[in-house]
Structure formats: C-alpha cells, structure tokens
Write a protein that holds these residues in place. Structure first.
Motif, mmCIF file in Angstrom:
data_model
loop_
_atom_site.group_PDB
_atom_site.id
_atom_site.type_symbol
_atom_site.label_atom_id
_atom_site.label_comp_id
_atom_site.label_asym_id
_atom_site.label_seq_id
_atom_site.Cartn_x
_atom_site.Cartn_y
_atom_site.Cartn_z
ATOM 1 N N ASP A 1 2.153 -2.884 4.884
ATOM 2 C CA ASP A 1 3.092 -3.198 3.738
ATOM 3 C C ASP A 1 4.306 -3.288 3.341
ATOM 4 O O ASP A 1 4.653 -3.561 3.137
ATOM 5 C CB ASP A 1 1.794 -2.393 2.484
ATOM 6 C CG ASP A 1 2.015 -2.356 0.995
ATOM 7 O OD1 ASP A 1 2.006 -3.808 0.900
ATOM 8 O OD2 ASP A 1 2.812 -1.832 0.490
ATOM 9 N N ASP A 2 4.698 -1.948 3.783
ATOM 10 C CA ASP A 2 6.284 -1.052 3.660
ATOM 11 C C ASP A 2 7.199 -2.387 4.044
ATOM 12 O O ASP A 2 8.265 -2.570 3.697
ATOM 13 C CB ASP A 2 6.736 0.256 4.568
ATOM 14 C CG ASP A 2 7.617 0.108 4.096
ATOM 15 O OD1 ASP A 2 7.726 0.149 2.680
ATOM 16 O OD2 ASP A 2 8.084 0.716 4.964
ATOM 17 N N ALA B 1 -1.307 -0.221 7.985
ATOM 18 C CA ALA B 1 -1.457 -1.027 6.393
ATOM 19 C C ALA B 1 -0.353 -0.335 5.873
ATOM 20 O O ALA B 1 0.243 -1.040 5.347
ATOM 21 C CB ALA B 1 -2.763 -0.432 6.124
ATOM 22 N N TYR B 2 -0.322 0.736 5.954
ATOM 23 C CA TYR B 2 1.063 1.401 4.837
ATOM 24 C C TYR B 2 2.370 0.603 6.249
ATOM 25 O O TYR B 2 3.184 0.056 5.260
ATOM 26 C CB TYR B 2 1.112 3.316 5.154
ATOM 27 C CG TYR B 2 2.288 3.254 5.145
ATOM 28 C CD1 TYR B 2 2.929 3.578 3.745
ATOM 29 C CD2 TYR B 2 3.164 4.089 5.628
ATOM 30 C CE1 TYR B 2 3.817 3.682 3.390
ATOM 31 C CE2 TYR B 2 4.770 3.719 5.642
ATOM 32 C CZ TYR B 2 4.783 3.644 4.387
ATOM 33 O OH TYR B 2 6.424 4.751 3.830
ATOM 34 N N ALA B 3 3.048 1.053 7.290
ATOM 35 C CA ALA B 3 3.808 -0.008 7.727
ATOM 36 C C ALA B 3 4.287 -1.239 7.440
ATOM 37 O O ALA B 3 4.964 -1.735 7.259
ATOM 38 C CB ALA B 3 3.558 0.637 9.405
ATOM 39 N N ARG C 1 -5.090 3.090 11.851
ATOM 40 C CA ARG C 1 -5.679 2.021 10.914
ATOM 41 C C ARG C 1 -5.056 2.325 10.131
ATOM 42 O O ARG C 1 -3.765 2.045 8.676
ATOM 43 C CB ARG C 1 -7.479 2.377 10.359
ATOM 44 C CG ARG C 1 -7.690 1.175 11.750
ATOM 45 C CD ARG C 1 -8.975 1.071 11.550
ATOM 46 N NE ARG C 1 -9.859 1.849 11.311
ATOM 47 C CZ ARG C 1 -10.586 2.617 12.240
ATOM 48 N NH1 ARG C 1 -10.378 1.944 13.423
ATOM 49 N NH2 ARG C 1 -11.849 3.405 11.619
ATOM 50 N N GLN C 2 -4.742 3.449 8.831
ATOM 51 C CA GLN C 2 -4.475 3.791 8.014
ATOM 52 C C GLN C 2 -2.804 3.807 8.119
ATOM 53 O O GLN C 2 -2.109 3.409 6.909
ATOM 54 C CB GLN C 2 -4.568 5.372 7.454
ATOM 55 C CG GLN C 2 -3.837 5.661 6.295
ATOM 56 C CD GLN C 2 -4.636 7.175 5.100
ATOM 57 O OE1 GLN C 2 -5.590 7.526 6.172
ATOM 58 N NE2 GLN C 2 -3.836 8.049 4.341
ATOM 59 N N VAL C 3 -2.081 4.099 8.567
ATOM 60 C CA VAL C 3 -1.124 3.912 9.212
ATOM 61 C C VAL C 3 -0.604 2.994 9.741
ATOM 62 O O VAL C 3 0.849 2.832 8.783
ATOM 63 C CB VAL C 3 -0.179 4.663 10.080
ATOM 64 C CG1 VAL C 3 1.175 4.355 10.944
ATOM 65 C CG2 VAL C 3 -0.491 6.346 9.845
#
Length: 242
Positions: free
Chosen positions: A235-236, A231-233, A227-229
């Motif tokens: 957003d990126d 969200a990062y991907a 989930r954390q990765v």
C-alpha cells in the motif's frame, strides 16, 4: 509421531512456506523399514577407480524421495565419497584414496584440513530411507526441505538465532540435524547442484523431526506478521506509482 500427524505437519509447512517440493523424511535404521521397497534403479558402470552407485550422489535421493518412499544401502550411495562419509556409510580413511576425493583436493575445492571438520552421522546405518514425510511408516529422524531465499528468510525470522547457515558439502546439514539437533540451511555446493540438477534459486534445509511441531507453530506467528507487513509495504509503495 504417527504418519497422520506427520502428514498434517507436512501440509502445514507446505502452506505456510509456499513450498513447491513436499517435505521429505530421512530415516536411518538398522533394519529395513516395513512396507518400504528398496531403491531398485540399476547400478552405473564403474569408474576406472571402481566407484559406482544407483545415483550420481546420495543428494539425488532428496529429489527422488519426494515422489515415493524407498530404502537405500551403502552401495546405492557409493558413487559420491563425500556423501558416503557424511551419511555414516564410510569413514574418511576408507574413501581417502578415491578418485573423486583426489579431484576435489586437486581443484582446491576443499583442502585436507577441511575434511575432518565435516559433520557426519556417527553410527553406521544399514539403511537410509527417503520419502514424503507422511508416507514413511516409521518416524524419520530428519525432515528435509528444498527452499528459496524467501522461504529461508521466513524460517530465519521464525527462529531468530536458531538456524545455522552452511556451505559445502551440502549434504552435511543432514548429520547436523540428526546428530546435533540443529536446524541448518545450506546455500548448496557445486558438486551437489550439478549432480541433482537443482535450480540456481534453490537452497536446502534439514531439521530434526523432534523440533517440527515447534517450527510450524513459530511459522504461523511469523507468517501472520509478514502478511501484515507485506500489505502495508504494498500500500505504501503505491505512492511511488506514476
């Protein structure tokens, strides 16, 4: 493991992986499980070679068993010689002359050398019962999942190096879980896909019930990281949106 605990673990698995089909329990036994009715659909008309059964192949029970619990016997599985062997109902010698085996060999789908290498249930069962994981009154030996590529990815991440990825026949992952204690994912096989009608995007996974709690615990950690990765991907990736 009592039904209530199994039911909770099934809910956890469904939530963590996003399963669309509920986790299935598969129970091998010498006695009919109490409170579980026999599978009672009619036997099909026999083939010229005499094969018949209550479904086209034992793998069909993986789908019917998500709806209700029932027990089966060798006769119910007998239309598919391969599944009858992997589930311990028949030996390879007993089915070698069957016409479905002949067709598989003539087509080149399998070779004679492959058959002895296929994992099988070692002790011939009197009954194999199927049902939603928490609905079987007795604890099953095998937990069976229908998964997508993404769900198989999550399982693989949670159990690095701990999953066997297998091919045909699809049903041999059941004895791998029961006899070898392995967690196995099958990419499927054409024989099973046609007989079950499973979707092109589905694969299957079998695991021993004894490893289920550890799998769920590992999935919790893996899914949190995913989930954390994710969200990062996401957003990126917005930097590339016009």
């Amino acid at each position: 493991m009592d039904p209530k605990h199994r039911r909770q673990l099934a809910q956890d698995l469904t939530s963590l992986l996003g399963l669309t089909a509920p986790p299935l329990g598969i129970l091998f036994s010498s006695e009919p499980p109490r409170g579980v009715a026999p599978f009672d659909e009619a036997l099909a008309a026999p083939t010229p070679g005499g094969r018949t059964g209550r479904v086209a192949a034992g793998c069909v029970f993986w789908f019917k068993g998500t709806e209700r619990a029932f027990s089966t016997v060798a006769e119910d599985h007998a239309n598919c010689s391969v599944g009858s062997v992997t589930h311990g109902f028949r030996t390879l010698a007993e089915v070698a002359g069957n016409e479905d085996v002949a067709t598989l060999l003539e087509s080149g789908w399998v070779t004679p050398e492959m058959f002895p290498e296929v994992p099988v249930v070692k002790e011939r069962p009197e009954f194999v019962s199927y049902g939603p994981l928490g609905d079987l009154p007795e604890a099953p030996q095998v937990v069976f999942l229908r998964v997508t590529a993404k769900q198989a990815m999550i399982l693989s991440d949670a159990l690095p190096g701990g999953i066997r990825f297998e091919g045909k026949p699809q049903c041999h992952i059941v004895p791998l879980a029961k006899e070898a204690g392995s967690i196995a994912v099958s990419v499927g096989c054409m024989l099973s896909r046609v007989r079950t009608g499973m979707s092109a995007g589905e694969m299957t996974c079998a695991l021993p019930l004894s490893r289920l709690e550890d799998v769920v615990a590992r999935l919790r950690s893996t899914c949190a990281a995913d989930r954390q990765v994710a969200a990062y991907a996401a957003d990126d990736a917005r930097r590339f949106t016009a």
